[in-house]
Design an enzyme around this catalytic site. Sequence first.
Site, PDB file in Angstrom:
ATOM      1  N   VAL A   1      35.766  38.529  38.863  1.00 23.00           N
ATOM      2  CA  VAL A   1      35.760  39.431  40.010  1.00 23.00           C
ATOM      3  C   VAL A   1      34.893  40.655  39.677  1.00 23.00           C
ATOM      4  CG1 VAL A   1      37.172  40.804  41.572  1.00 23.00           C
ATOM      5  CG2 VAL A   1      38.081  38.669  40.647  1.00 23.00           C
TER       6      VAL A   1
ATOM      7  N   HIS B   1      38.065  45.840  36.168  1.00 21.28           N
ATOM      8  CA  HIS B   1      39.519  45.743  36.077  1.00 21.28           C
ATOM      9  C   HIS B   1      39.933  45.552  34.635  1.00 21.28           C
ATOM     10  CE1 HIS B   1      37.855  41.731  36.864  1.00 21.28           C
ATOM     11  NE2 HIS B   1      38.825  41.248  36.094  1.00 21.28           N
TER      12      HIS B   1
ATOM     13  N   HIS C   1      43.141  44.023  32.359  1.00 19.84           N
ATOM     14  CA  HIS C   1      44.363  43.214  32.347  1.00 19.84           C
ATOM     15  C   HIS C   1      45.382  43.866  31.419  1.00 19.84           C
ATOM     16  CE1 HIS C   1      42.371  39.375  33.905  1.00 19.84           C
ATOM     17  NE2 HIS C   1      41.312  40.072  33.499  1.00 19.84           N
TER      18      HIS C   1
HETATM   19  P1  AMP Z   1      38.496  38.243  35.262  1.00 20.70           P
HETATM   20  O1  AMP Z   1      38.207  36.877  34.739  1.00 20.70           O
HETATM   21  O2  AMP Z   1      38.684  39.245  34.148  1.00 20.70           O
HETATM   22  O3  AMP Z   1      37.489  38.697  36.297  1.00 20.70           O
HETATM   23  O4  AMP Z   1      39.922  38.163  35.942  1.00 20.70           O
HETATM   24  C1  AMP Z   1      40.116  38.099  37.325  1.00 20.70           C
HETATM   25  C2  AMP Z   1      41.595  37.917  37.534  1.00 20.70           C
HETATM   26  O5  AMP Z   1      41.876  38.195  38.885  1.00 20.70           O
HETATM   27  C3  AMP Z   1      42.145  36.536  37.230  1.00 20.70           C
HETATM   28  O6  AMP Z   1      43.161  36.633  36.233  1.00 20.70           O
HETATM   29  C4  AMP Z   1      42.709  36.074  38.589  1.00 20.70           C
HETATM   30  O7  AMP Z   1      43.882  35.301  38.449  1.00 20.70           O
HETATM   31  C5  AMP Z   1      42.960  37.392  39.274  1.00 20.70           C
HETATM   32  N1  AMP Z   1      42.955  37.365  40.733  1.00 20.70           N
HETATM   33  C6  AMP Z   1      42.026  36.833  41.558  1.00 20.70           C
HETATM   34  N2  AMP Z   1      42.339  37.044  42.842  1.00 20.70           N
HETATM   35  C7  AMP Z   1      43.496  37.751  42.848  1.00 20.70           C
HETATM   36  C8  AMP Z   1      44.338  38.292  43.856  1.00 20.70           C
HETATM   37  N3  AMP Z   1      44.040  38.135  45.161  1.00 20.70           N
HETATM   38  N4  AMP Z   1      45.450  38.956  43.492  1.00 20.70           N
HETATM   39  C9  AMP Z   1      45.769  39.100  42.190  1.00 20.70           C
HETATM   40  N5  AMP Z   1      45.004  38.626  41.171  1.00 20.70           N
HETATM   41  C10 AMP Z   1      43.892  37.954  41.498  1.00 20.70           C
END
Ligand code: AMP
Length: 120
Positions: free
Chosen positions: A101, A105, A107
């Site tokens: 995304v 962000h 985690h």
């Molecule tokens: P990354 O790989 O660091 O970009 O992590 C993106 C994270 O966003 C993943 O762990 C997904 O499961 C999480 N994710 C994607 N869409 C949503 C959403 N609508 N609400 C909560 N988490 C999400």
Amino acid sequence: MTTYDDTNIFAKILRGEIPCNKAYEDDFAVAFHDINPQAPVHVLVIPKGPYVSLADFSADAPPELITGFYRAVGATAKQLGLEEGGYRTLTNTGADAHQEVPHFHLHIFGGRDLGPMLVR
Ligand code: AMP
């Protein structure tokens, strides 16, 4: 300069266009539970600003937002009851890290012994 795509899913969450399971919010950041949790507690913290990744956030965000964001990370972990047992934070930046995304962000993982830092 990095181009921010404001159609990404976390931008929509910030604008209230799609729901999230919110864990914490203040003037600088929103934290919500990951839709596909990798630990008993798996929360994402996002800044209230148009930053693609740690790269442009660290370079371009105003100091107040950087400070506020990291205070929000700590406050979120505390509110979730993770301080005593401990927790892990992780940020994926770009293709090699599989960042999915394009809104910066962080985690937060916790709720069990998380094992070694990198699996492979
Ligand atoms: P990354 O790989 O660091 O970009 O992590 C993106 C994270 O966003 C993943 O762990 C997904 O499961 C999480 N994710 C994607 N869409 C949503 C959403 N609508 N609400 C909560 N988490 C999400």
